[in-house]
Enzyme design. Structure first.
Site, mmCIF file in Angstrom:
data_model
loop_
_atom_site.group_PDB
_atom_site.id
_atom_site.type_symbol
_atom_site.label_atom_id
_atom_site.label_comp_id
_atom_site.label_asym_id
_atom_site.label_seq_id
_atom_site.Cartn_x
_atom_site.Cartn_y
_atom_site.Cartn_z
ATOM 1 N N GLU A 89 51.575 17.507 34.155
ATOM 2 C CA GLU A 89 50.791 18.579 33.545
ATOM 3 C C GLU A 89 49.360 18.584 34.056
ATOM 4 O O GLU A 89 48.833 19.620 34.436
ATOM 5 C CB GLU A 89 50.810 18.451 32.021
ATOM 6 C CG GLU A 89 51.908 19.303 31.418
ATOM 7 C CD GLU A 89 52.262 18.900 30.002
ATOM 8 O OE1 GLU A 89 51.407 18.320 29.302
ATOM 9 O OE2 GLU A 89 53.409 19.162 29.609
ATOM 10 N N SER A 148 55.585 11.189 35.207
ATOM 11 C CA SER A 148 55.482 11.452 33.776
ATOM 12 C C SER A 148 55.089 12.897 33.537
ATOM 13 O O SER A 148 54.492 13.547 34.383
ATOM 14 C CB SER A 148 54.421 10.532 33.167
ATOM 15 O OG SER A 148 53.154 10.866 33.709
ATOM 16 N N LYS A 149 55.458 13.352 32.355
ATOM 17 C CA LYS A 149 55.153 14.722 31.970
ATOM 18 C C LYS A 149 53.642 14.954 31.971
ATOM 19 O O LYS A 149 53.154 15.974 32.439
ATOM 20 C CB LYS A 149 55.687 14.953 30.551
ATOM 21 C CG LYS A 149 56.680 16.099 30.492
ATOM 22 C CD LYS A 149 57.164 16.294 29.089
ATOM 23 C CE LYS A 149 56.724 17.659 28.585
ATOM 24 N NZ LYS A 149 57.027 17.912 27.201
ATOM 25 N N ARG A 150 52.950 13.943 31.441
ATOM 26 C CA ARG A 150 51.500 14.072 31.312
ATOM 27 C C ARG A 150 50.850 14.194 32.689
ATOM 28 O O ARG A 150 50.055 15.070 32.961
ATOM 29 C CB ARG A 150 50.945 12.850 30.570
ATOM 30 C CG ARG A 150 49.522 13.000 30.080
ATOM 31 C CD ARG A 150 49.030 11.677 29.512
ATOM 32 N NE ARG A 150 49.228 10.590 30.463
ATOM 33 C CZ ARG A 150 48.404 10.310 31.473
ATOM 34 N NH1 ARG A 150 47.321 11.032 31.650
ATOM 35 N NH2 ARG A 150 48.657 9.319 32.294
#
Ligand code: GLU
Length: 504
Positions: free
Chosen positions: A272, A267-269
């Protein structure tokens, strides 16, 4: 006989231009590229830009430049052209409308005039415990406002009047869709679970499903190789192929890329918070070499069949086969991508390494940046010394500034650990000897140091460590004596005397 055995292999990468090229997308593109090369086929880029709300103009450029960076330029696409264009779905709208009309005329699709509120009300009305969110399908369509229940005249009137409407596929609930997936084997879905798909939206644009099927057919695509997240769309697509009277392409759904630790889709989260490079842009900024990224990505799900791990693009294209792609999810491992990068950086010739480092050096106002362009021979010597110790070519510009500038500070922890009683005296004596010697190179510097240590009854480390600190300011780095040779006698003597003065 299947379609693909009759005709030349044609595969496509069909991204939606909604943002930066994701590494999952790049992996999909890679596998398609390998498959095309392996079978002397064509690798097509198709831009799926029918979702106006999510469309990002720069994203197409981003995708193209990402593919170019990875070394896998398409044979056909919006830039390359080709016999099956246009290659942007937004430029193919007329064709989708034509096929939607054909489906209506043949009784496979219908107009639906329901508002979102009406659909919501239907869901509430029909909700039961087993089926809390009823679909727009064979069981409910009879209750709704669509061309199946309205007279032809009323339908025409509503359309002429400009009433908002969509076109839906009429899905027969009693069937089963079964297909052979090259990666997952036999896959089967009951059509009872599939709703009456929207094919044309109220803005006149096709949905992903319709546009994807029409284009795969019109572009002569023989194999659809895409991520597992599209597997549940495949039965809908096959229903469409059947309704249009076309033979579907062969299917291969690649395993998902999972978060490190294996919990859920990458996931992007997660990326990040963990600083993982998950777009091509992030890979470039972090300084990954394209060869390392594609090698890493190719082995996320594909197993070439032996223990070898380092493969060039050409080798992979030659070896690739869908039977060796596994179905289970694969974890993104940042240590692994770094390992690949290190392998490539170490394998470069010194000139290659310098070429890769140069753009980073130019961006960096470090001592290196100032010194880099001063002399080619010196630059090559330093790069060769650093090469076995770095992971990224850009590390060259970020460490090793001491090759160009005298240290102004000394690593505190290292001083505490290495600068002892007697260090100053030993280093002064060493500096004297270096200054007086007839010759100066790595071997000389080492011989002199060891002789001095022996005379004083001290271990060589008692001199080596503080000398390193004196000449570089930091505890680690290339072999001390090689480093001293590159720095030159005068610089070494000057730096050792300075450290004695400062550290006492
Ligand atoms: N446009 C879809 C995507 O963004 C294409 C999926 C497919 O390959 O069919 O990935």
């Amino acid at each position: 006989m299947t379609k693909s055995s009759l005709s030349k292999v044609r595969v496509r990468f069909a991204p939606s231009p909604t943002g930066s090229l994701h590494i999952g997308g790049l992996r999909t593109a890679l596998f398609n590229y390998f498959f095309a090369r392996r079978h002397s086929g064509a690798f097509v880029l198709r831009i799926e830009d029918t979702d106006q709300a999510r469309f990002v103009r720069e994203a197409e450029w981003d995708i193209l430049s990402g593919l170019k960076w990875a070394g896998i330029e398409p044979d056909e696409g919006p830039q390359q052209g080709g016999d099956f264009g246009p290659y942007r779905q937004s430029e193919r709208q007329a064709m989708y409308a034509l096929y939607a009309q054909q489906l209506i005329d043949e009784g496979h699709a219908y107009y639906a005039f329901d508002t979102p509120e009406e659909i919501e009300a239907m869901r509430e009305r029909f909700a039961t415990e087993e089926n809390p969110s009823p679909k727009y399908d064979a069981t409910t369509r009879g209750e709704m406002t669509n061309s199946l229940g309205l007279s032809g005249e009323e339908v025409r009137e509503r359309i002429e009047r400009g009433d908002a409407h969509v076109i839906r596929l009429k899905v027969d609930p009693g069937g089963r869709i079964t297909f052979q997936d090259h990666i997952r084997g036999r896959v089967s879905f009951s059509t009872g679970g599939i709703d009456d798909q929207v094919l044309i939206k109220s803005d006149g644009m096709p949905t992903y499903h319709l546009a994807n099927v029409v284009d795969d057919h019109a572009m002569g695509i023989t194999h659809v190789i895409r991520g597992e997240e599209w597997l549940s769309s495949t039965p809908k697509h096959i229903l469409l192929y059947q309704a249009l009277g076309w033979e579907p392409p062969e299917m291969a759904h690649m395993p998902l890329i999972m978060n490190p630790g294996g919990k859920g889709k990458l996931s992007k989260r997660h990326a990040e918070t963990q600083g993982l490079p998950v777009t091509v842009e992030q890979c470039q900024l972090a300084g990954y070499e394209p060869e390392a990224v594609i090698n890493f990505l190719a082995l996320l799900g594909w197993n070439p069949g032996d223990d070898k791990e380092i493969f060039s693009l050409d080798e992979m294209a030659e070896l690739f086969s869908l039977d060796r792609v596994n179905g289970g999810g694969v974890q993104f491992d940042v240590n692994k991508i770094n390992w690949f990068n290190q392998q490539y950086v170490r394998g470069f010739s010194v000139d290659q390494l310098l070429e890769r480092a140069e753009p980073h050096v130019r961006k960096n106002a470090s001592a290196w940046a100032a010194g880099f362009f001063k002399g080619e021979e010196r630059r090559r010597q330093i790069a060769a010394l650093m090469q076995p110790r770095i992971t990224f070519s850009k590390d060259l510009s970020e460490t090793g500034g001491y090759f160009f500038e005298d240290p102004t500070t000394y690593d505190e922890a290292a001083v505490k650990k290495r600068w002892k009683e007697g260090s100053a005296e030993l280093l002064s004596a060493y500096a004297d000897r270096l200054g007086a010697a007839s010759d100066f190179d790595a071997a000389q510097a080492e011989a002199m140091l060891r002789a001095l240590a022996e005379e004083r009854g001290a271990g060589a480390g008692r001199i080596i460590h503080p000398v390193r600190l004196a000449v570089s300011g930091v505890p680690g780095g290339p072999s001390l004596f090689d480093m001293m040779e590159v720095l030159g006698r005068e610089v070494c003597v000057r730096r050792i005397r300075k450290a004695v003065e400062v550290l006492g």
